[in-house]
Write a protein that holds these residues in place. Structure first.
Motif, PDB file in Angstrom:
ATOM      1  N   HIS A 311      13.025   9.918  11.665  1.00 28.87           N
ATOM      2  CA  HIS A 311      13.728  10.525  10.691  1.00 28.87           C
ATOM      3  C   HIS A 311      13.384  10.672   9.532  1.00 28.87           C
ATOM      4  CE1 HIS A 311      17.787  12.568   9.784  1.00 28.87           C
ATOM      5  NE2 HIS A 311      17.601  11.928   8.651  1.00 28.87           N
ATOM      6  N   HIS A 312      12.920  11.999   8.918  1.00 29.60           N
ATOM      7  CA  HIS A 312      12.482  12.165   7.713  1.00 29.60           C
ATOM      8  C   HIS A 312      13.405  12.895   6.770  1.00 29.60           C
ATOM      9  CE1 HIS A 312       8.691  10.699   9.408  1.00 29.60           C
ATOM     10  NE2 HIS A 312       8.425  10.277   8.291  1.00 29.60           N
ATOM     11  N   GLU A 313      13.912  12.782   5.622  1.00 28.11           N
ATOM     12  CA  GLU A 313      14.727  13.646   5.009  1.00 28.11           C
ATOM     13  C   GLU A 313      14.592  13.418   3.349  1.00 28.11           C
ATOM     14  OE1 GLU A 313      18.541  12.034   6.290  1.00 28.11           O
ATOM     15  OE2 GLU A 313      18.724  10.632   4.636  1.00 28.11           O
ATOM     16  N   TRP A 315      16.137  13.471  -0.555  1.00 29.88           N
ATOM     17  CA  TRP A 315      17.218  13.340  -1.514  1.00 29.88           C
ATOM     18  C   TRP A 315      16.621  13.975  -2.871  1.00 29.88           C
ATOM     19  CZ3 TRP A 315      22.085  10.571  -0.355  1.00 29.88           C
ATOM     20  CH2 TRP A 315      22.006   9.985   1.006  1.00 29.88           C
ATOM     21  N   ARG A 393      19.482   3.501   8.076  1.00 25.03           N
ATOM     22  CA  ARG A 393      19.810   4.629   7.283  1.00 25.03           C
ATOM     23  C   ARG A 393      21.232   4.373   6.556  1.00 25.03           C
ATOM     24  NH1 ARG A 393      19.958   9.942  10.214  1.00 25.03           N
ATOM     25  NH2 ARG A 393      20.732  10.661   8.363  1.00 25.03           N
ATOM     26  N   SER A 397      21.675   5.011   2.702  1.00 31.39           N
ATOM     27  CA  SER A 397      22.348   6.296   2.245  1.00 31.39           C
ATOM     28  C   SER A 397      23.470   5.674   1.433  1.00 31.39           C
ATOM     29  CB  SER A 397      22.697   7.021   3.546  1.00 31.39           C
ATOM     30  OG  SER A 397      21.642   7.252   4.125  1.00 31.39           O
ATOM     31  N   ARG A 407      21.875  14.183  -1.058  1.00 28.27           N
ATOM     32  CA  ARG A 407      21.102  14.340   0.358  1.00 28.27           C
ATOM     33  C   ARG A 407      20.774  15.665   0.212  1.00 28.27           C
ATOM     34  NH1 ARG A 407      21.668  15.315   5.666  1.00 28.27           N
ATOM     35  NH2 ARG A 407      20.351  14.236   6.855  1.00 28.27           N
ATOM     36  N   GLY A 409      18.673  16.948   3.014  1.00 26.50           N
ATOM     37  CA  GLY A 409      18.480  17.166   4.672  1.00 26.50           C
ATOM     38  C   GLY A 409      17.157  17.055   4.895  1.00 26.50           C
ATOM     39  N   THR A 410      16.898  17.456   6.428  1.00 23.99           N
ATOM     40  CA  THR A 410      15.656  16.902   6.862  1.00 23.99           C
ATOM     41  C   THR A 410      14.647  17.869   6.970  1.00 23.99           C
ATOM     42  OG1 THR A 410      16.763  18.161   8.926  1.00 23.99           O
ATOM     43  CG2 THR A 410      16.835  15.735   8.823  1.00 23.99           C
ATOM     44  N   ARG A 411      14.925  18.960   6.177  1.00 19.26           N
ATOM     45  CA  ARG A 411      13.822  20.166   6.209  1.00 19.26           C
ATOM     46  C   ARG A 411      12.851  19.912   5.131  1.00 19.26           C
ATOM     47  NH1 ARG A 411      16.247  26.226   6.361  1.00 19.26           N
ATOM     48  NH2 ARG A 411      14.629  27.229   6.429  1.00 19.26           N
ATOM     49  N   GLY A 413      12.057  16.602   4.367  1.00 18.46           N
ATOM     50  CA  GLY A 413      11.279  15.514   5.003  1.00 18.46           C
ATOM     51  C   GLY A 413      10.287  15.952   5.974  1.00 18.46           C
ATOM     52  N   GLU A 414      10.725  17.013   6.615  1.00 25.64           N
ATOM     53  CA  GLU A 414       9.833  17.470   7.565  1.00 25.64           C
ATOM     54  C   GLU A 414       8.693  18.460   7.161  1.00 25.64           C
ATOM     55  OE1 GLU A 414      12.656  19.255  10.211  1.00 25.64           O
ATOM     56  OE2 GLU A 414      13.252  17.358  10.688  1.00 25.64           O
TER      57      GLU A 414
END
Lengths: 569, 569
Positions: A311-313, A315, A393, A397, A407, A409-411, A413-414
């Motif tokens: 899981h990558h995200e 912040w 996490r 968090s 935060r 989100g994951t976008r 991070g990805e």
């Protein structure tokens, strides 16, 4: 063995050969074509237009086309290897394992630092070895080192050739002939002990090939530096590499359970997994020895199950200080994610400008709306068992929110994951557009880190601000530890086309003096090489240098092992 | 500085002085009384009656009273320290810091191995130093080492005096005078960097004093070996100690961020927290150097928040093989608890027999009811943030149950915690009842461990089974790693009162040969000392020994630093 990509002689890649499958190869590229940098139709398009305009204004940079000389025009002196030495090597290794042709020598000239690329792009290959040898076993390497010691031939071990500190310089005060010992023939998995999570590999193996070999067993090494596509496992050990997930997985040092080091005086088998108290740690002398004590011919590495959950995200912090303080709190409580990457405001801004498309626009808008427009981006990643990742996490968090982070989100991070190996490719294109592009790195305790950060930036700005030029200095924390963190600095500036080497050497000297004075380490994961050796005595003390010399004297009495690096003359 | 307990000259403790506060001191105990082992009215009560009967039958042991000679009868040769050397030390350190009185010399004679205790209990103190020096600073130690090097006086650094491998032997092939350099005056907290989780301490500080100093800050070091009450932080570093929670907290090696090593050739400042790639790791040369390169005069240690949650519990396996396989699976998935202690069937049986009271009876009954009567006891412990501990415990418990383990609850775990430092006290009483009692330890990969276990037991049984005697050999895994685990072996046998030293030396030699041949390491956490040095070349190779010699030659050219240990002559 899967097909492996090759680095180009004058840069990172992709090589002309890969482009050649689409366009016809240039006329006259000859033997060198396969290693030629792909011609960029317009290097000025390396950056989006807005970013280019912004950089021109900020740096006092005039975008211009500054391509490398064609590979065929690179100057290469004739090989100095005596025929007797060549015959001895051929007798030892076989004819196929001794090469002194132009492409072989050129492709083993130096590494991939900005200084290396400046030289190579300008047609200078004066640091090319006189021959390239490819031994196939520990025994052959050991015999080779004895022979070289007897004949007075300098040995530069060659893994992936990705050093960014001049680790492959091959310089020798006595000006003896130099051979590059390329370990590509020693690049297979030799044993796998699944219950003990240990794999035995040849030093010339690369990360992608190892991951491919481990995948069917459900295992991974998990070491992912930016050089991952090209660098070798032996090179990681010789330079004490860190990878992008090293905060969680551990530095490469932590993954080496044992290794074999062939030296001119014999072969050392080092390391006793899982742990030993039988005297001082000799394995730690081989790690980071950068070829100065011998050649690593085998590695026993710790592997682990492929993570069931990743899981990558992203912040965002309001400030660099808030980001650092929060990472420190995570570190203290052993809650750091496996990937931690906190960009300072300048790097955050540059990343956002460089990002294109709807996603980037939305992110920029969102940050501005939350008054994080001049804030700091944090990319974090977790890997492992789902229940453990969830608990870690959640706990992390909560600390991040307490520290004022928002935060994203994951976008984000990805996107970072997708582009994790991209920077050195971009460097080639920026260098072709008249830019100085280089990185340096250090580490410091949490208490010292802010002062080191300030000192490095001040030094680089001071050294590179001249005659209308102003550098862009961007930084990020790339690895966290309970006691401190690393700092990775990227510098962009309008290149001084008259004295490009001096321009950077001056800046590098100022930055290194400043970071050491402020309490940083000489290098967190790039090793010493040529570039850092003037400062080694400052790092480990003159007596520390003498201890290393005593070890070298015992193992390499004639001083043939990579004499140009690590130890000051 | 809180009052610190003292070890006795002939054993562990408690000393006569502590008993003397209840009963009047023995007549004639004189100056040595404070260091005299408390007289045990009946050493045969060291074990519960049932256990005693069982052991008599099993070992062919005749319980008998074999007390040590009174301390006043220990033979001590006159000090060989030349008056000129004494004067030089006094000039350097002051009169108070130079002692050659009988109690000082006796209390610095050797360590606490079974062989040490046999000698001391028989009245032999031929390994006592000629004087005891107590320097107060790095500068004083450095000056002292230069002086000793000039004068040809051997230096044995003294921390807690708890070595169990002859680390304080002070033997010298040239038979030069020997001084013990006791670091008790260098035992304070010198700096505390809370954000960086680093504490700077003197090498003579003990664990309890450090924990007391850290407690108000909500911090802990968390290093808890069995010698915790007496051993010093400098000693942990010099011997590469492991503690009972090292599976989670890390070995002492992992807790040392840096240290200062004073040598006859100068002072080394080693270690660059948080991490560095600036050449080979010199810090790792000082760790485990056992005083042979110089004296550790300062340590920078990693501390952590005191755990908010701790949980210890017991589990039972049907067999040793099932226990090992399950620990291996936990290790592989990074799910090992912070404390892991798996006893083999013999140790499990002995523990249950030794345990008294209703709790032990219930536990024995419960194990029999679940057909675990001849099984293996596992004690595990978790520490940290409650949510993380919960997630790790849940995941580990699921693996334990999959491996066939039955949960016994917290009572077993808490009982282990209460008795965690008890064994060396019990040893004194068993030795007074005619028993051989000694331990040894090793480590091996998960794949190799079962063979090492078998080989060690076979060797010890073979060597100690003679003339109606049969040893009891018990073992447990004390530390787990992803790649393997340690093995801690306890031996009980009827003592050969004629040749007690030879009896153990023969057994130790057989066990060490066997464990090395099977793939174990020479020592996992007891260090090399005198006892293991004949095997060092087998562990690191002759060339590895030569590398250590080269380092020693540079730092200690006259060979005055603890010449009796680590390096073979």
């Amino acid at each position: 063995m899967p097909e492996q990509p090759e680095l180009t002689i004058q840069g990172w890649g992709p090589p002309a050969a890969r482009v050649a499958t689409v366009a016809a190869p240039e006329d006259g590229a000859g033997d060198d074509g396969v290693l030629e940098l792909a011609p960029d139709p317009d290097p000025l398009t390396a950056l989006p237009k807005a970013a280019r305009k912004h950089l021109s204004r900020e740096l006092g940079w005039t975008p211009r086309s500054t391509p490398p000389v064609p590979v065929r025009d690179i100057r290469l002196a004739p090989s100095r290897l005596p025929a007797s030495a060549r015959a001895a090597f051929t007798a030892l290794l076989g004819e196929d394992a001794v090469a002194d042709d132009r492409p072989s020598r050129l492709s083993h000239a130096g590494g991939k630092s900005y200084l290396d690329l400046l030289r190579r792009r300008a047609g200078d290959a004066s640091d090319a070895p006189d021959a390239v040898l490819t031994p196939g076993s520990t025994e052959q390497v050991a015999a080779l080192l004895r022979t070289c010691s007897d004949l007075g031939v300098v040995v530069v071990p060659f893994g992936g050739g990705t050093s960014v500190v001049g680790g492959l310089a091959g310089t020798d005060v006595d000006d003896r002939p130099v051979v590059s010992v390329d370990l590509r023939r020693m690049s297979s998995v030799r044993a796998l002990d699944v219950p003990s999570s240990l794999v035995t590999v040849g030093p010339g193996m690369r990360g992608p090939a190892l991951e491919q070999a481990l995948a069917p067993e459900g295992l991974t090494l998990g070491h992912l530096p930016q050089s991952w596509e090209f660098a070798t496992l032996g090179g990681y050990a010789a330079t004490r590499s860190a990878g992008q997930s090293s905060t969680g997985v551990g530095r490469f040092d932590d993954l080496v359970a044992g290794l074999t080091l062939a030296t001119p005086s014999g072969v050392l088998e080092l390391g006793n997994p899982p742990a030993s108290a039988a005297g001082p740690d000799l394995l730690g002398l081989a790690l980071g020895s950068e070829g100065t004590l011998g050649v690593i011919t085998e590695l026993r590495l710790r592997v682990r199950p492929r993570p069931r959950s990743t899981h990558h995200e992203g912040w965002a912090f309001r400030s660099w200080a808030a980001g650092l303080a929060t990472l420190q709190r995570l570190a203290r409580h052993d809650l750091l994610p496996d990937v931690v990457r906190l960009s300072d405001p300048d790097e955050t801004d540059a990343n956002l400008r460089q990002a294109t498309g709807a996603g980037a626009r939305v992110l920029r808008g969102s940050l501005r709306a939350r008054r994080r427009g001049d804030g700091c981006l944090l990319v974090v990643g977790w890997e492992g068992l789902p229940t453990i990742v969830r608990a870690r996490r959640a706990a992390a968090s909560s600390v991040l929110r307490d520290g004022g982070a928002v935060r994203l989100g994951t976008r984000v991070g990805e996107s970072w994951v997708r582009h994790r190996f991209a920077a050195p490719y971009l460097r080639d294109r920026l260098m072709s557009a008249g830019l100085l592009v280089e990185t340096l790195e250090t580490a410091a305790t949490w208490t010292t880190l802010p002062a080191v950060y300030d000192a490095v930036r001040r030094a680089l700005r001071g050294a590179l601000t001249t005659g209308g030029r102003r550098p862009l200095v961007m930084a990020h924390v790339s690895h966290g530890y309970p006691t401190g963190a690393s700092l990775y600095v990227t510098v962009l500036a309008d290149r001084d086309d008259e004295l490009p080497l001096q321009q950077w050497l001056t800046a590098k000297r100022a930055a290194t003096d400043a970071l050491l004075a402020a309490g940083g380490t000489l290098t967190h994961h790039h090793a010493v090489g040529v570039d850092h050796r003037p400062w080694l005595a400052q790092e480990v003390g003159p007596l520390g240098v003498d201890v290393l010399r005593a070890v070298k004297q015992r193992l390499d009495p004639r001083g043939i092992c990579n004499p140009g690096v690590l130890l000051p003359d």
